[in-house]
Design a protein around this motif. Structure first.
Motif, PDB file in Angstrom:
ATOM      1  N   ASN A 158      42.729  33.027  49.894  1.00  0.00           N
ATOM      2  CA  ASN A 158      42.105  32.770  48.639  1.00  0.00           C
ATOM      3  C   ASN A 158      40.268  32.884  48.854  1.00  0.00           C
ATOM      4  O   ASN A 158      39.915  32.497  48.166  1.00  0.00           O
ATOM      5  CB  ASN A 158      42.329  31.086  48.301  1.00  0.00           C
ATOM      6  N   HIS A 190      35.424  30.449  48.734  1.00  0.00           N
ATOM      7  CA  HIS A 190      37.021  29.996  48.525  1.00  0.00           C
ATOM      8  C   HIS A 190      37.323  29.612  47.140  1.00  0.00           C
ATOM      9  O   HIS A 190      36.483  28.586  46.538  1.00  0.00           O
ATOM     10  CB  HIS A 190      37.054  28.850  49.248  1.00  0.00           C
ATOM     11  N   LYS A 191      38.080  30.188  46.471  1.00  0.00           N
ATOM     12  CA  LYS A 191      38.584  29.980  45.086  1.00  0.00           C
ATOM     13  C   LYS A 191      39.492  28.675  45.202  1.00  0.00           C
ATOM     14  O   LYS A 191      40.457  28.786  45.746  1.00  0.00           O
ATOM     15  CB  LYS A 191      39.264  31.301  44.448  1.00  0.00           C
ATOM     16  N   ASP A 195      41.885  25.809  43.169  1.00  0.00           N
ATOM     17  CA  ASP A 195      42.842  25.723  42.217  1.00  0.00           C
ATOM     18  C   ASP A 195      42.275  25.377  41.009  1.00  0.00           C
ATOM     19  O   ASP A 195      42.958  25.979  39.789  1.00  0.00           O
ATOM     20  CB  ASP A 195      43.800  24.440  42.553  1.00  0.00           C
TER      21      ASP A 195
END
Length: 123
Positions: free
Chosen positions: A73, A10-11, A13
């Motif tokens: 994401n 999961h990328k 912010d």
């Protein structure tokens, strides 16, 4: 032994990544970059499997990649980790008497010396 499990990346912010293993609840890792996240994911997998082995907990089977859902994401990647069984085993070894006497005099641990020598030789 090698273990291969699907991991969800999961990328975040801030550009970092959080890594989850759907088949291993609680096994979570993070990395500041994608490369670092992959390295940390491999390390987390090896440690988690090692923990399960030590506690004699059944190691779950890896899910087929096609059955794992991701969100916008996220992406899925397979992670491979080699886990070595570090449980000690007893072996009978023979050494010359004079070596045994020197080992006793020096206070060395014959087991430690043998492990160190084999680790170096097998590396």
């Amino acid at each position: 032994m090698e273990y291969v499990y699907p991991a969800i990346f999961h990328k975040n912010d801030d550009g970092s990544y959080t890594v989850l293993y759907p088949d291993l609840p609680g096994c979570v890792s993070e990395g500041k970059t994608l490369g670092n996240a992959m390295y940390m994911a491999q390390s987390a997998l090896a440690q988690w499997i090692g923990y399960l082995m030590d506690k004699k907990i059944e190691i779950p089977k890896a899910s087929p990649v096609k059955k794992i859902k991701t969100t916008n994401n996220d992406f899925l990647n397979l992670i491979c980790a080699e886990v070595k069984n570090t449980r000690a085993v007893k072996r009978t070894v023979s050494i010359p008497k004079w070596m045994d006497e020197k080992v006793v005099q020096s206070g060395l641990s014959l087991s430690r010396v043998l492990q160190d020598a084999l680790s170096e030789r097998l590396a």
